[in-house]
Design an enzyme around this catalytic site. Structure first.
Site, PDB file in Angstrom:
ATOM      1  N   THR A  39      -1.046   4.088   1.919  1.00 39.25           N
ATOM      2  CA  THR A  39      -0.824   4.548   3.298  1.00 39.25           C
ATOM      3  C   THR A  39       0.666   4.407   3.594  1.00 39.25           C
ATOM      4  O   THR A  39       1.195   3.289   3.591  1.00 39.25           O
ATOM      5  CB  THR A  39      -1.652   3.683   4.268  1.00 39.25           C
ATOM      6  OG1 THR A  39      -3.021   3.790   3.869  1.00 39.25           O
ATOM      7  CG2 THR A  39      -1.490   4.140   5.708  1.00 39.25           C
ATOM      8  N   LEU A  72     -11.263   5.189   2.011  1.00 44.96           N
ATOM      9  CA  LEU A  72     -12.407   4.335   1.681  1.00 44.96           C
ATOM     10  C   LEU A  72     -12.393   3.050   2.497  1.00 44.96           C
ATOM     11  O   LEU A  72     -11.344   2.595   2.945  1.00 44.96           O
ATOM     12  CB  LEU A  72     -12.424   4.009   0.183  1.00 44.96           C
ATOM     13  CG  LEU A  72     -11.257   3.246  -0.457  1.00 44.96           C
ATOM     14  CD1 LEU A  72     -11.276   1.765  -0.158  1.00 44.96           C
ATOM     15  CD2 LEU A  72     -11.279   3.450  -1.951  1.00 44.96           C
ATOM     16  N   CYS A 100      -5.943  -3.154   6.553  1.00 44.04           N
ATOM     17  CA  CYS A 100      -5.455  -1.840   6.994  1.00 44.04           C
ATOM     18  C   CYS A 100      -5.177  -1.733   8.489  1.00 44.04           C
ATOM     19  O   CYS A 100      -4.044  -1.434   8.881  1.00 44.04           O
ATOM     20  CB  CYS A 100      -6.449  -0.762   6.580  1.00 44.04           C
ATOM     21  SG  CYS A 100      -6.493  -0.540   4.793  1.00 44.04           S
TER      22      CYS A 100
HETATM   23  P1  NAD Z   1      -3.631  -4.311  -3.138  1.00 52.03           P
HETATM   24  O1  NAD Z   1      -2.564  -5.266  -2.761  1.00 52.03           O
HETATM   25  O2  NAD Z   1      -5.036  -4.786  -3.308  1.00 52.03           O
HETATM   26  O3  NAD Z   1      -3.224  -3.588  -4.527  1.00 52.03           O
HETATM   27  C1  NAD Z   1      -1.951  -3.137  -4.851  1.00 52.03           C
HETATM   28  C2  NAD Z   1      -1.754  -3.428  -6.343  1.00 52.03           C
HETATM   29  O4  NAD Z   1      -0.587  -2.761  -6.803  1.00 52.03           O
HETATM   30  C3  NAD Z   1      -1.531  -4.902  -6.645  1.00 52.03           C
HETATM   31  O5  NAD Z   1      -2.524  -5.302  -7.571  1.00 52.03           O
HETATM   32  C4  NAD Z   1      -0.130  -4.971  -7.237  1.00 52.03           C
HETATM   33  O6  NAD Z   1       0.006  -5.953  -8.228  1.00 52.03           O
HETATM   34  C5  NAD Z   1       0.026  -3.581  -7.795  1.00 52.03           C
HETATM   35  N1  NAD Z   1       1.411  -3.122  -7.966  1.00 52.03           N
HETATM   36  C6  NAD Z   1       2.433  -3.178  -7.066  1.00 52.03           C
HETATM   37  N2  NAD Z   1       3.546  -2.608  -7.590  1.00 52.03           N
HETATM   38  C7  NAD Z   1       3.217  -2.171  -8.826  1.00 52.03           C
HETATM   39  C8  NAD Z   1       3.923  -1.484  -9.854  1.00 52.03           C
HETATM   40  N3  NAD Z   1       5.201  -1.125  -9.687  1.00 52.03           N
HETATM   41  N4  NAD Z   1       3.279  -1.206 -10.997  1.00 52.03           N
HETATM   42  C9  NAD Z   1       2.001  -1.559 -11.179  1.00 52.03           C
HETATM   43  N5  NAD Z   1       1.257  -2.199 -10.233  1.00 52.03           N
HETATM   44  C10 NAD Z   1       1.861  -2.497  -9.075  1.00 52.03           C
HETATM   45  O7  NAD Z   1      -3.555  -3.150  -2.059  1.00 52.03           O
HETATM   46  P2  NAD Z   1      -4.740  -2.147  -1.605  1.00 52.03           P
HETATM   47  O8  NAD Z   1      -5.614  -2.812  -0.630  1.00 52.03           O
HETATM   48  O9  NAD Z   1      -5.323  -1.514  -2.831  1.00 52.03           O
HETATM   49  O10 NAD Z   1      -3.884  -1.067  -0.806  1.00 52.03           O
HETATM   50  C11 NAD Z   1      -3.035  -0.140  -1.464  1.00 52.03           C
HETATM   51  C12 NAD Z   1      -2.641   0.931  -0.467  1.00 52.03           C
HETATM   52  O11 NAD Z   1      -3.797   1.682  -0.075  1.00 52.03           O
HETATM   53  C13 NAD Z   1      -2.028   0.401   0.827  1.00 52.03           C
HETATM   54  O12 NAD Z   1      -1.051   1.292   1.262  1.00 52.03           O
HETATM   55  C14 NAD Z   1      -3.195   0.410   1.778  1.00 52.03           C
HETATM   56  O13 NAD Z   1      -2.800   0.536   3.118  1.00 52.03           O
HETATM   57  C15 NAD Z   1      -3.949   1.642   1.337  1.00 52.03           C
HETATM   58  N6  NAD Z   1      -5.385   1.612   1.654  1.00 52.03           N
HETATM   59  C16 NAD Z   1      -6.094   0.474   1.489  1.00 52.03           C
HETATM   60  C17 NAD Z   1      -7.460   0.470   1.770  1.00 52.03           C
HETATM   61  C18 NAD Z   1      -8.274  -0.794   1.612  1.00 52.03           C
HETATM   62  O14 NAD Z   1      -9.390  -0.800   2.116  1.00 52.03           O
HETATM   63  N7  NAD Z   1      -7.789  -1.815   0.966  1.00 52.03           N
HETATM   64  C19 NAD Z   1      -8.080   1.641   2.208  1.00 52.03           C
HETATM   65  C20 NAD Z   1      -7.334   2.797   2.334  1.00 52.03           C
HETATM   66  C21 NAD Z   1      -5.973   2.769   2.053  1.00 52.03           C
END
Ligand code: NAD
Length: 448
Positions: free
Chosen positions: A122, A153, A263
């Site tokens: 996001t 999701l 989020c």
């Molecule tokens: P998260 O913190 O669970 O996962 C992010 C992952 O990316 C981490 O495991 C981190 O180690 C990895 N990472 C970071 N930089 C990296 C790189 N350069 N190379 C490889 N891996 C790397 O975050 P999330 O909850 O999955 O959210 C991710 C995005 O999706 C955010 O922008 C969030 O707002 C959005 N989002 C989340 C949800 C949710 O329910 N969690 C739903 C919709 C959208």
């Protein structure tokens, strides 16, 4: 089609596994060694129903793999998703895009052939364009497109949401990128999922607008719940009466202690900042942020009042710590300010959560006592606070609860109990958005 997912967190892991289930060849690149190690050993570092099976089946079928090495991860990639975190930047409420830009640079360095680089994280409006600039600056020779494909999701139902979404939003600048992303989502054509193809800016804003609207709905019903308590109305009947109107809809009209999670808090804050920067203040969203923050920090006060004005020396059981059921996510969970304040005020806290105990520890004061089940948490307690509505809590019979607790106060911040049944068992029962019986209300006012 060969898909690379940068980031194996909630979104990267779920969407990567689901794309593999669609038949794509997916490699997830994860930077965190601990997470990567777990994934490679077949362990899922997060709790998400059904995910362990989906991952193991697709790994076994050779369609899903994990690496920490960008070279390996990007070999022959046709679509690269950036699914890294975009937390709130310290100090100003903007989304922190450090991880997104870092990932864009790493991807640009390693890509060999044309690929579509898609932000699934996001991100504020303009991020896609900045990603394109970064890639161009890093690799002037590279043929690529950028796109935005925000993820909608919900944790706890993530696989169902990904496999049967209400819609897919794709922001693109070229037909080539649009065609590639459409073919990636082709399995969803069969179930007639609307695919909205739009500009990158529109796709980026759609995600913030959707989350901010849902957060506003929750905040609206929370304030209506406060009003219900004052005027003797029942918020559930109000919500039902409102929600059956097709223009309003029944979802997200459940009152509670204020929204939390990974989020809504950060996305509403970021939306407010985006509006301010663009000279189009989002006043409703700004108010949602303020009202929700205030609500979370006043929930402990409800418990204190229900306990007669002080919790010093009292033993309080807390059921549920995660920001909602069916997840282990503790980010911005309402339990954090509630538990912290009660400990600060001298209470002894005995807490239980089915999935979030380990994740909760770094967020809660060290004095908190972690128990192994809801019964152990409640045994000998003066008061019980229900913070997250896990189903197993509903199964505890009021009479049994009464027999094992020392006191008789229940503060139910999720309204899981039937007020008549729980009061009949001898409890002083405080719910959200439901008036107290007159005698208890007089006592509460006295304590306040
Ligand atoms: P998260 O913190 O669970 O996962 C992010 C992952 O990316 C981490 O495991 C981190 O180690 C990895 N990472 C970071 N930089 C990296 C790189 N350069 N190379 C490889 N891996 C790397 O975050 P999330 O909850 O999955 O959210 C991710 C995005 O999706 C955010 O922008 C969030 O707002 C959005 N989002 C989340 C949800 C949710 O329910 N969690 C739903 C919709 C959208």
């Amino acid at each position: 089609m060969r898909v690379t997912m940068i980031g194996g967190g909630y979104v990267g892991l779920v969407s990567g596994a689901c794309f593999a289930e669609f038949g794509m060849e997916v490699t997830i690149v994860e930077a965190d060694e601990r997470k990567l190690g777990a994934l490679r050993e077949g362990r899922i570092p997060i709790f998400e129903p059904g995910l362990d099976r989906l991952v193991s089946e697709n790994v076994a079928a050779g369609r899903l793999s994990f690496t920490g090495d960008m070279d390996e991860g990007l070999a022959d990639a046709e679509v690269v998703f950036i699914a890294v975190g975009t937390p709130t930047r310290r100090g100003d409420g903007h989304a922190d895009l450090t991880y997104v830009y870092q990932a864009a640079q790493q991807v640009a360095r390693k890509l060999k052939n044309y690929a579509v680089i898609v932000t699934k994280s996001t991100v504020p409006v303009g991020t896609g364009r900045r990603v394109a600039e970064i890639v161009r600056e890093t690799r002037p020779d590279l043929d690529f497109d950028v796109a935005s494909n925000p993820e909608f999701l919900r944790e706890g139902n993530a696989i169902g949401d990904f496999m049967r979404p209400d819609r897919v939003v794709i922001g693109v600048e070229s037909d080539r990128a649009a065609d590639i992303l459409r073919s990636l989502y082709r399995p969803l054509f069969l179930i007639e999922t609307p695919i909205i193809v739009t500009s990158i800016e529109t796709a980026e804003l759609t995600k913030y607008a959707a989350n901010s609207f849902l957060a506003m709905k929750v905040t609206f019903i929370n304030e209506v719940a406060d009003l219900c308590e004052r005027v003797g109305a029942d918020v559930h009947d109000v919500a039902r009466g409102m929600g059956l109107d097709g223009r309003i809809g029944r979802k997200f009209l459940h009152p509670g202690p204020g929204f939390g999670g990974s989020c809504f808090p950060k996305d509403t804050l970021a939306m407010a900042r985006i509006g301010q920067d663009a000279g189009a203040p989002q006043r409703l969203v700004e108010t949602v942020v303020t009202v929700n923050d205030a609500r979370k920090s006043t929930m402990a006060r409800r418990v204190i009042l229900a306990c007669g004005g002080s919790v010093r020396g009292k033993r309080i059981a807390v059921w549920g710590l995660t920001f909602k059921p069916e997840t282990d996510d503790m980010r911005d969970a309402p339990s954090i300010p509630i538990v912290s304040r009660l400990v600060e005020d001298g209470a002894e806290l005995h807490v239980f959560d089915p999935e979030g105990m380990e994740q909760a520890r770094p967020h809660l004061p060290p004095q908190v006592i972690y128990t192994t089940d809801p019964i152990e948490a409640a045994t000998g307690a003066d008061a019980l606070v229900i913070v997250t509505e896990w189903n197993l809590f509903r199964a505890v019979a009021p009479a049994r609860l009464k027999a094992l607790m020392r006191g008789s106060v229940i503060v139910d911040l999720r309204n899981i109990f039937d007020p008549a049944a729980i009061r009949a068992a001898g409890f002083a029962y405080h719910a959200i958005g439901r008036a107290l019986p007159p005698v208890e209300e007089a006592a509460r006012r006295g304590a306040a």
